[in-house]
Design a protein around this motif. Structure first.
Motif, PDB file in Angstrom:
ATOM      1  N   UNK A  84      30.304 -43.207  18.375  1.00 53.53           N
ATOM      2  CA  UNK A  84      30.053 -43.425  19.798  1.00 53.53           C
ATOM      3  C   UNK A  84      28.602 -43.163  20.201  1.00 53.53           C
ATOM      4  N   UNK A  85      27.843 -42.562  19.308  1.00 55.56           N
ATOM      5  CA  UNK A  85      26.417 -42.385  19.562  1.00 55.56           C
ATOM      6  C   UNK A  85      26.041 -41.309  20.564  1.00 55.56           C
ATOM      7  N   UNK A  86      26.893 -40.312  20.728  1.00 54.94           N
ATOM      8  CA  UNK A  86      26.588 -39.216  21.651  1.00 54.94           C
ATOM      9  C   UNK A  86      25.740 -38.135  20.980  1.00 54.94           C
ATOM     10  N   UNK A  87      25.006 -37.397  21.781  1.00 55.09           N
ATOM     11  CA  UNK A  87      24.356 -36.171  21.337  1.00 55.09           C
ATOM     12  C   UNK A  87      25.393 -35.068  21.534  1.00 55.09           C
ATOM     13  N   UNK A  88      25.929 -34.557  20.437  1.00 55.80           N
ATOM     14  CA  UNK A  88      27.077 -33.651  20.503  1.00 55.80           C
ATOM     15  C   UNK A  88      26.629 -32.187  20.532  1.00 55.80           C
ATOM     16  N   UNK A  89      27.099 -31.474  21.537  1.00 51.80           N
ATOM     17  CA  UNK A  89      26.843 -30.035  21.668  1.00 51.80           C
ATOM     18  C   UNK A  89      28.195 -29.338  21.594  1.00 51.80           C
ATOM     19  N   UNK A  90      28.421 -28.608  20.512  1.00 54.13           N
ATOM     20  CA  UNK A  90      29.710 -27.944  20.326  1.00 54.13           C
ATOM     21  C   UNK A  90      29.702 -26.566  20.977  1.00 54.13           C
ATOM     22  N   UNK A  91      30.893 -26.125  21.411  1.00 54.65           N
ATOM     23  CA  UNK A  91      31.030 -24.786  21.999  1.00 54.65           C
ATOM     24  C   UNK A  91      32.419 -24.255  21.696  1.00 54.65           C
ATOM     25  N   UNK A 104      33.909 -26.107  30.532  1.00 52.72           N
ATOM     26  CA  UNK A 104      33.407 -26.982  31.599  1.00 52.72           C
ATOM     27  C   UNK A 104      32.230 -26.331  32.332  1.00 52.72           C
ATOM     28  N   UNK A 105      32.261 -25.006  32.455  1.00 45.45           N
ATOM     29  CA  UNK A 105      31.126 -24.314  33.083  1.00 45.45           C
ATOM     30  C   UNK A 105      29.883 -24.443  32.202  1.00 45.45           C
ATOM     31  N   UNK A 106      30.085 -24.376  30.887  1.00 47.83           N
ATOM     32  CA  UNK A 106      28.960 -24.534  29.954  1.00 47.83           C
ATOM     33  C   UNK A 106      28.426 -25.963  30.005  1.00 47.83           C
ATOM     34  N   UNK A 107      29.339 -26.940  30.104  1.00 49.10           N
ATOM     35  CA  UNK A 107      28.922 -28.340  30.192  1.00 49.10           C
ATOM     36  C   UNK A 107      28.064 -28.577  31.432  1.00 49.10           C
TER      37      UNK A 107
END
Length: 402
Positions: free
Chosen positions: A29-36, A107-110
């Motif tokens: 999908x070409x996203x920049x993925x930020x894991x948490x 969601x707060x981190x997002x």
């Protein structure tokens, strides 16, 4: 000018579904993925380090470990203890309750890092999809929700094959089970839990029975919260819960299978181990039998059942939950004392209670033995009046030939 990638925050546990999602979101999908990862007390520092390494190996642009254990205790666990919450009389809604707080933290981190989207690895056949989606929608309706595992109706076999094809090395044998661990218990799903006639083998449980014989456990409560274990006082309630878990887990206490109705209407089945919740709730309930009145216990049972059901079904943000919490907190004013339990492999016995608020310790009498605050004639008169309503009913029935 190179177009910047959209940013997505993925709720990441390091398991199969979220590992697949991390790779798929970036590669396909070409996203920049930020894991948490939102830790509710089930991960050691070593676990968190391995999960972080896995996230970066899967191509994450960044990774965050969010420790929400204290928040989870203060906003949920203490009320579940007060309410003696066991879904269907069995399951201490371990994962059910922690998912809400994980969703809130994610969601707060997002929002904090300015993400365009948020993602989770839930399937379309379980409760977690509703818990994550609903919480995300309420707290950040402007952020898109992406759920590849659900939307593509993927099997575990497909995800494993996808990761292998993308050169991802992992212990895929271990991934046969979905294991979710938190402060309030561990759930185990997969293989046998998918079949009504089967149960989990001992080897599927993360904790193994290592103790034999019997052992005494004493849990001390102050206003419904665990404050001491075997005479050792804990300022931090979380440490007290962990001490109970350590005492019970080595005996394999708290293992069971939960079968219940899911939010989406199908029957669900999952194995779990929860030594601390099972022992604490059993001890707390016994202490309440000694320290609460009949009607306090009755209404607490009603409120506790509703509170647990609403928590399980993703209604934590409904304002009525705050009203129920006030009731539960008020009910714990006299729930103080020590409960003794005998532990043994795969079982336990509640021995007794020592409390300054014990309603058995009065000058009114000893049950089945001696009456001190009333006479025999008092009881005869009381019984006569007590029976009036039933006497009238049966008299009228007889008069009408019934």
């Amino acid at each position: 000018m190179k177009e910047s990638k959209k940013k997505v925050v993925l709720a990441f546990s390091g398991g199969l579904d979220t590992s697949f999602a991390a790779k798929y979101l970036s590669e396909d999908l070409g996203y920049e993925v930020h894991t948490a990862i939102a830790n509710t007390g089930g991960f050691t520092p070593g676990d968190l380090e391995r999960i972080e390494q896995r996230a970066y190996a899967l191509g994450a642009a960044s990774h965050a470990s969010l420790d929400i254990t204290e928040d989870y205790y203060n906003r949920s666990i203490r009320y579940m203890i007060a309410g003696n919450v066991l879904r269907n009389g069995t399951y201490p809604i371990s994962v059910s309750s922690e998912r809400i707080f994980q969703a809130i933290a994610i969601i707060e981190y997002a929002k904090k890092i300015g993400a365009d989207a948020v993602a989770h690895g839930s399937t379309g056949a379980g409760n977690d999809q509703v818990r994550f989606d609903l919480t995300f929608q309420i707290l950040a309706p402007e952020i898109e929700i992406i759920t590849p595992t659900r939307d593509m109706t993927l099997t575990r076999e497909y995800e494993i094959d996808y990761l292998k094809k993308h050169g991802v090395d992992a212990d895929y044998k271990k991934m046969e089970y979905s294991i979710n661990k938190g402060l309030w218990g561990t759930s185990i799903g997969g293989k046998e839990t998918l079949h009504s006639e089967q149960t989990l083998p001992d080897s599927a449980y993360p904790s193994q029975v290592t103790a034999s014989g019997e052992e005494t456990l004493r849990i001390t409560f102050h206003k419904g919260e665990v404050t001491a274990v075997n005479g050792k006082t804990y300022e931090n309630r979380i440490d007290a819960i962990r001490a109970v878990e350590e005492a019970g887990a080595k005996f394999g206490i708290g293992r069971d299978m939960h079968i219940g109705d899911t939010i989406i209407g199908i029957k669900g089945r999952v194995g779990f181990e929860a030594a601390a919740p099972v022992l604490i709730i059993a001890a707390h309930k016994m202490l309440e039998k000694h320290t609460l009145t009949k009607w306090q216990q009755y209404w607490k049972d009603q409120i506790g059942t509703w509170y647990g059901m609403f928590l399980h079904e993703s209604q934590y943000l409904e304002p009525v939950m705050r009203d129920m919490e006030k009731f539960l907190e008020s009910s714990q004013e006299n729930v103080s004392g020590t409960v003794e339990i005998t532990l043994r492999p795969l079982g336990y016995t509640l021995v007794g209670v020592d409390s300054p608020f014990d309603l058995m310790k009065t000058d009114f009498g000893e049950y089945g033995e001696v009456n001190k605050a009333w006479s025999a004639d008092d009881v005869k008169g009381f019984t006569k009046i007590l029976g009036n309503q039933m006497k009238i009913f049966h008299n009228v029935q007889k008069r009408n030939g019934k």
